[in-house]
Design a protein around this motif. Sequence first.
Motif, mmCIF file in Angstrom:
data_model
loop_
_atom_site.group_PDB
_atom_site.id
_atom_site.type_symbol
_atom_site.label_atom_id
_atom_site.label_comp_id
_atom_site.label_asym_id
_atom_site.label_seq_id
_atom_site.Cartn_x
_atom_site.Cartn_y
_atom_site.Cartn_z
ATOM 1 N N PHE A 100 0.841 -1.280 0.224
ATOM 2 C CA PHE A 100 -0.128 -0.037 -0.189
ATOM 3 C C PHE A 100 0.783 1.296 -0.052
ATOM 4 C CE2 PHE A 100 -2.924 3.163 2.349
ATOM 5 C CZ PHE A 100 -3.620 3.290 1.342
ATOM 6 N N ALA A 101 1.945 1.213 0.566
ATOM 7 C CA ALA A 101 2.819 2.160 0.758
ATOM 8 C C ALA A 101 3.405 2.750 -0.628
ATOM 9 C CB ALA A 101 3.883 2.202 1.707
ATOM 10 N N LYS A 102 3.758 1.556 -1.419
ATOM 11 C CA LYS A 102 4.070 1.745 -2.705
ATOM 12 C C LYS A 102 3.028 2.245 -3.671
ATOM 13 C CE LYS A 102 6.603 -1.217 -6.090
ATOM 14 N NZ LYS A 102 7.225 -2.650 -6.269
ATOM 15 N N LEU A 103 2.036 1.840 -3.621
ATOM 16 C CA LEU A 103 0.803 2.340 -4.254
ATOM 17 C C LEU A 103 0.460 3.905 -4.107
ATOM 18 C CD1 LEU A 103 -2.492 0.684 -4.594
ATOM 19 C CD2 LEU A 103 -2.422 3.109 -4.384
ATOM 20 N N ILE A 104 0.710 4.169 -2.649
ATOM 21 C CA ILE A 104 0.545 5.773 -2.402
ATOM 22 C C ILE A 104 1.605 6.381 -3.167
ATOM 23 C CG2 ILE A 104 0.426 7.512 -0.871
ATOM 24 C CD1 ILE A 104 -0.805 5.550 1.222
ATOM 25 N N SER A 105 2.828 6.008 -3.234
ATOM 26 C CA SER A 105 3.981 6.560 -3.694
ATOM 27 C C SER A 105 3.947 6.610 -5.241
ATOM 28 C CB SER A 105 5.564 5.876 -3.589
ATOM 29 O OG SER A 105 5.516 5.881 -2.048
ATOM 30 N N TYR A 106 3.527 5.561 -5.894
ATOM 31 C CA TYR A 106 3.255 5.604 -7.271
ATOM 32 C C TYR A 106 2.126 6.571 -7.681
ATOM 33 C CZ TYR A 106 5.599 1.263 -8.646
ATOM 34 O OH TYR A 106 6.598 0.299 -9.004
ATOM 35 N N MET A 107 0.868 6.517 -6.831
ATOM 36 C CA MET A 107 0.170 7.590 -7.288
ATOM 37 C C MET A 107 0.798 9.057 -7.319
ATOM 38 S SD MET A 107 -3.560 8.634 -5.420
ATOM 39 C CE MET A 107 -2.157 9.554 -3.991
ATOM 40 N N THR B 34 -9.139 2.839 -0.046
ATOM 41 C CA THR B 34 -7.996 3.078 1.338
ATOM 42 C C THR B 34 -7.323 4.254 1.108
ATOM 43 O OG1 THR B 34 -8.059 0.439 1.596
ATOM 44 C CG2 THR B 34 -6.368 1.816 2.323
ATOM 45 N N VAL B 35 -6.716 4.551 -0.236
ATOM 46 C CA VAL B 35 -6.206 5.631 -0.483
ATOM 47 C C VAL B 35 -6.884 6.917 0.029
ATOM 48 C CG1 VAL B 35 -5.045 7.487 -2.230
ATOM 49 C CG2 VAL B 35 -4.710 4.817 -2.429
ATOM 50 N N GLN B 36 -8.273 7.001 -0.213
ATOM 51 C CA GLN B 36 -8.998 7.851 -0.155
ATOM 52 C C GLN B 36 -9.237 7.983 1.429
ATOM 53 O OE1 GLN B 36 -13.513 8.348 -1.084
ATOM 54 N NE2 GLN B 36 -12.880 9.365 -2.559
ATOM 55 N N ARG B 37 -9.365 7.004 2.055
ATOM 56 C CA ARG B 37 -9.214 6.902 3.444
ATOM 57 C C ARG B 37 -8.029 7.522 4.197
ATOM 58 N NH1 ARG B 37 -9.170 7.773 8.157
ATOM 59 N NH2 ARG B 37 -9.970 6.669 10.113
ATOM 60 N N ALA B 38 -6.875 7.038 3.439
ATOM 61 C CA ALA B 38 -5.693 7.727 4.326
ATOM 62 C C ALA B 38 -5.484 9.210 3.976
ATOM 63 C CB ALA B 38 -4.642 6.941 3.495
ATOM 64 N N LEU B 39 -6.142 9.960 3.111
ATOM 65 C CA LEU B 39 -6.036 11.269 2.835
ATOM 66 C C LEU B 39 -6.715 12.076 3.903
ATOM 67 C CD1 LEU B 39 -6.661 11.380 -1.022
ATOM 68 C CD2 LEU B 39 -4.646 11.787 0.176
ATOM 69 N N PRO B 40 -6.560 13.137 4.320
ATOM 70 C CA PRO B 40 -7.345 14.062 5.130
ATOM 71 C C PRO B 40 -8.730 14.291 4.540
ATOM 72 C CG PRO B 40 -5.078 14.999 4.939
ATOM 73 C CD PRO B 40 -5.350 13.999 3.749
ATOM 74 N N ALA B 41 -9.614 14.499 5.524
ATOM 75 C CA ALA B 41 -11.018 14.601 5.149
ATOM 76 C C ALA B 41 -11.207 15.765 4.100
ATOM 77 C CB ALA B 41 -11.973 14.441 6.404
ATOM 78 N N CYS B 42 -10.542 16.960 4.310
ATOM 79 C CA CYS B 42 -10.896 18.031 3.520
ATOM 80 C C CYS B 42 -10.173 17.906 2.223
ATOM 81 C CB CYS B 42 -10.370 19.265 4.211
ATOM 82 S SG CYS B 42 -8.263 19.030 4.267
ATOM 83 N N ILE B 43 -9.310 16.686 1.967
ATOM 84 C CA ILE B 43 -8.811 16.490 0.479
ATOM 85 C C ILE B 43 -9.483 15.409 0.006
ATOM 86 C CG2 ILE B 43 -6.629 15.836 -0.562
ATOM 87 C CD1 ILE B 43 -5.240 17.350 1.498
ATOM 88 N N ALA B 44 -10.049 14.226 0.900
ATOM 89 C CA ALA B 44 -10.630 13.133 0.186
ATOM 90 C C ALA B 44 -11.698 13.251 -0.826
ATOM 91 C CB ALA B 44 -10.848 12.435 1.358
ATOM 92 N N SER B 45 -12.225 14.356 -0.486
ATOM 93 C CA SER B 45 -13.529 14.482 -1.478
ATOM 94 C C SER B 45 -13.026 14.943 -2.964
ATOM 95 C CB SER B 45 -14.467 15.485 -0.908
ATOM 96 O OG SER B 45 -13.874 16.813 -1.188
#
Length: 595
Positions: A167-174, A199-210
């Motif tokens: 998952f860490a790799k996926l975030i870095s790729y994105m 899961t990426v969306q959940r990892a983001l701050p709520a103000c950014i996730a949308s």
Amino acid sequence: MKALQYIYTSWKNGDSAEKGYMIYSKSEGITDEECTAIKDAMQYMAPKELTFTPTPKEIADIFPYSFACFTLPGGRGCVAQSTYLGRDYSGRFGNYIIYALVFDKSELPCRPAEMFAEDYIKTFMTEEELNAPSPVPPLPALEIDNFGSVINDDQINEFLFDKEETFAKLISYMLKARESGIPFYLNDTRENLVLWAATVQRALPACIASNFAFNTYVGQHEVLNSQKYKSEGIDFYITGVRPDANFFNYETEYRSSNHIVMDFLGGYFTEGIETDAFSKAMAASMAFDFEEADSFGSFIEETSFREINGGLKTGYLYYKLLRENEIDLNAKDVCKVINFGKAWANEKDNSDMGCKLLVLIQESGLILEPKDLCEFWDFICKYSEYMEYTLYDFLLESVYQYVCDSKGGCEDILGMLNSLRSSYPAKYSEFLKYQNTDKNVDKLLLYLSGHGNINTNRFYVLWLTDSYRFSGSSADTQPITKLFNILLKNICAIPDSEEVIKEILLKASSSRRLMEYVFNVFMNDIGHNNSRMNKLCSSFTQKDSEHDDKTAGCIQMMLEIPISKPFAIRLAAQSIASAKKPRTNFGFSITNMKV
């Protein structure tokens, strides 16, 4: 939260030029531009290897679904799903339904992905609906208060078991894809595609996730990069491309520099992307207890940062620095942090950050590049003015380190100091006073006494000449005079330094007292050395149109000062002897010289 509804499918009773495909019905208030964007983003193409005539169970069990979150023209949010239906009313294969919810992001009670598989997400059409007469009445707005039945923290935690590193790799790729301005394509099972994106969306701050847009299954990936789609705001951070898509093959495309690929089913991954600290921290938090992700999210909420790009990594570094005392920093990190702070953080956090950076930099001995030090100085003066003496000490140490490491003339360092003087005259003046104290001059004397680097000594003499007034009399008791005298002696002790001595004399000619003082030091050290005096004379007699007037003025001043007059006469005699036109020397007439 109120959400407007939208349904698109192939329907026999409507009026459409698209052979049956049309908006079946929608809520009042969804604009034509929004309708076009939804249709473009959610067009569905069934995999070629699956049956053309699936049963409802096969559709539910094996056919991919396109689940997406994205922003519509005008800024409203959209959660949508495209589901395969099989044959349409005419017996044609490939029918599907797009069901979309349109809402104001500010009213979101959850992260958009948490609406996945809720009862209100429509995935089929009843016979009664397909046979309804046209026009179908507008759909009512829904009150959304149910979410998270399928996508929730427990499900995410279970999904990430033993997948933290991946998952860490996926975030870095994105994030790398966003920084590079290229698409990020993801391949996995239909369920995992939803879970990865959620899961990426959940990892983001709520103000950014949308603002995190994704689509788990796209039939025609190539059209998403067209200008038409970009103008509609369709810009997915993660895109699931159907494996048998035209012009796309994960096995081939993972080597392309035009996009970034993670294919869990085939094992094909773009290489050479480093997993950064932010991605590792978020992955560890998501796989454990969400505490770090939520804490970082709370920090971001207090800033004005709302982007999904590499700034998140810098934001996390800023966040960690505020909360921890022991952290490794490099010069690039410092610049990133102060730029993030100036752009996004509040004044209190920046004040704390300025203090923290100063302490960490001094403790680590880190030296910033001259241009970066200007930015750092600006940041400290603006937010952490109470740390001014620590800042002055840092500048004093940095200047010494710069000129010791420099192999050239140190003009960039002089330029930096001039920039500080111009931008912060009061602070710069205070720094010069701070440097001109017994404590700090003694420190510089320790560094510079007997120093044999011509560039270092030249820099300090020229800089101090510009920065302080030296009277040359016994009444001049300012501490910096001791350093100035040592620097002049250092230069005299360095072989072949005559060009630098000439440069310093030209500089000193702006003040009679300074010229007298400087010349006195030089004569005491090299005046008895006939060879060096000849070299010094030669340096003055060399033709240099850029400095001819200054040279003439310097010689004229030396003629007027008793201690330097013999050298000036010697210089004039050598000039006359070597000149093609004896009546002209250095571009000025000898008859005009006042001897």
